[in-house]
Scaffold this active site. Structure first.
Site, short mmCIF file in Angstrom:
data_model
loop_
_atom_site.label_atom_id
_atom_site.label_comp_id
_atom_site.label_asym_id
_atom_site.label_seq_id
_atom_site.Cartn_x
_atom_site.Cartn_y
_atom_site.Cartn_z
N HIS A 16 0.84 -1.20 0.00
CA HIS A 16 0.00 0.00 0.00
C HIS A 16 0.88 1.26 0.00
O HIS A 16 0.62 2.20 -0.74
CB HIS A 16 -0.88 0.06 1.26
CG HIS A 16 -1.94 -0.99 1.36
ND1 HIS A 16 -2.07 -1.80 2.46
CD2 HIS A 16 -2.93 -1.35 0.51
CE1 HIS A 16 -3.11 -2.61 2.29
NE2 HIS A 16 -3.64 -2.37 1.11
N LYS A 40 -18.05 -5.64 8.04
CA LYS A 40 -16.83 -6.45 7.85
C LYS A 40 -16.00 -6.41 9.14
O LYS A 40 -15.70 -5.32 9.64
CB LYS A 40 -16.04 -5.84 6.68
CG LYS A 40 -15.08 -6.82 6.03
CD LYS A 40 -14.56 -6.23 4.72
CE LYS A 40 -13.19 -6.73 4.39
NZ LYS A 40 -12.61 -6.06 3.21
N ARG A 89 -2.41 -6.26 -8.38
CA ARG A 89 -1.34 -7.23 -8.10
C ARG A 89 -1.37 -8.38 -9.09
O ARG A 89 -0.52 -8.52 -9.93
CB ARG A 89 -1.49 -7.80 -6.67
CG ARG A 89 -1.03 -6.87 -5.58
CD ARG A 89 -1.63 -7.25 -4.26
NE ARG A 89 -3.08 -7.09 -4.28
CZ ARG A 89 -3.86 -7.21 -3.23
NH1 ARG A 89 -3.35 -7.56 -2.08
NH2 ARG A 89 -5.15 -7.01 -3.33
N SER A 127 -3.03 -7.56 3.11
CA SER A 127 -3.26 -7.43 4.55
C SER A 127 -3.61 -8.79 5.15
O SER A 127 -3.18 -9.11 6.27
CB SER A 127 -4.39 -6.45 4.82
OG SER A 127 -4.09 -5.19 4.30
P1 ADP Z 1 -9.87 -3.43 -0.25
O1 ADP Z 1 -10.38 -4.12 0.98
O2 ADP Z 1 -10.69 -2.30 -0.78
O3 ADP Z 1 -9.38 -4.37 -1.36
P2 ADP Z 1 -7.14 -3.05 0.52
O4 ADP Z 1 -6.71 -2.24 1.67
O5 ADP Z 1 -6.89 -4.51 0.58
O6 ADP Z 1 -8.62 -2.66 0.28
O7 ADP Z 1 -6.44 -2.49 -0.79
C1 ADP Z 1 -6.64 -1.18 -1.29
C2 ADP Z 1 -6.08 -1.12 -2.69
O8 ADP Z 1 -4.68 -1.38 -2.64
C3 ADP Z 1 -6.66 -2.13 -3.67
O9 ADP Z 1 -6.75 -1.53 -4.96
C4 ADP Z 1 -5.62 -3.24 -3.69
O10 ADP Z 1 -5.63 -3.93 -4.92
C5 ADP Z 1 -4.35 -2.42 -3.54
N1 ADP Z 1 -3.25 -3.21 -2.98
C6 ADP Z 1 -3.25 -3.97 -1.86
N2 ADP Z 1 -2.07 -4.57 -1.67
C7 ADP Z 1 -1.27 -4.19 -2.71
C8 ADP Z 1 0.07 -4.49 -3.13
N3 ADP Z 1 0.81 -5.34 -2.43
N4 ADP Z 1 0.53 -3.91 -4.26
C9 ADP Z 1 -0.27 -3.08 -4.98
N5 ADP Z 1 -1.53 -2.76 -4.66
C10 ADP Z 1 -2.04 -3.31 -3.55
#
Ligand code: ADP
Length: 159
Positions: A16, A40, A89, A127
């Site tokens: 992130h 959630k 990803r 996460s």
């Molecule tokens: P959500 O629950 O909305 O998917 P996340 O916090 O998991 O939220 O992710 C927010 C954004 O960051 C999403 O677009 C996700 O694809 C992107 N993201 C998460 N991890 C990575 C990573 N390792 N590299 C690139 N983008 C990521």
């Protein structure tokens, strides 16, 4: 142009942060918006997640950390943002993200979704993976910032 980077960030990972850093170079301002989703279950509260993001993005000047409830496009409109920033990803992200981008477009034509491809070394990072490793006592020091790693170890120690 102002960009919103919405997500759960439960917790924020180095993947992130990489997207935030790169987004901040492309846009005038990036608002990292933590989605408050009561249906959630999350490990950290919205306030804890915001605090974690603030601590590990202190070096980035043109960002703001905030939280929101409801539709992302509505939140973007209120903040005069023209872009929703998302990370991609793997192929499985693509389907979900494309569906979300199309849906958001039907809700507001003026707001574009911009995708940044993950940096190679973070392509496996999520996460959920961080939580799973920490739950079983593994090291997450290479996956999250120091402050988040400390919060995680403490959280699982108390469970
Ligand atoms: P959500 O629950 O909305 O998917 P996340 O916090 O998991 O939220 O992710 C927010 C954004 O960051 C999403 O677009 C996700 O694809 C992107 N993201 C998460 N991890 C990575 C990573 N390792 N590299 C690139 N983008 C990521």
């Amino acid at each position: 142009m102002i960009a919103i980077y919405p997500g759960s960030f439960d917790p924020v990972t180095l993947g992130h942060i990489d997207i935030i850093e790169r987004g901040a170079k492309l846009f005038e301002r990036v608002i990292v918006a933590v989605l408050s989703n009561p249906s959630k279950q999350s490990l950290f509260t919205v306030d804890e997640r915001m605090e974690q993001i603030k601590k590990c993005t202190q070096h980035i000047k043109n960002i703001k950390v905030d939280s929101f409830v409801g539709l992302t496009v509505e939140y973007a409109k209120i903040h005069q943002a023209g872009v929703l920033l998302r990370g991609l990803r793997v192929l499985s992200d693509f389907e979900k993200e494309l569906q979300m981008a199309h849906t958001n477009k039907t809700l507001n034509q003026e707001i574009e979704t911009v995708f940044l491809a993950t940096t190679k070394e973070y392509s496996f990072l999520s996460s959920s993976i961080v939580k799973e490793i920490a739950h079983f006592g593994g090291s997450i020091d290479h996956l999250v910032s120091t402050n988040v790693a400390q919060d995680m170890y403490q959280k699982y120690q108390n469970q």
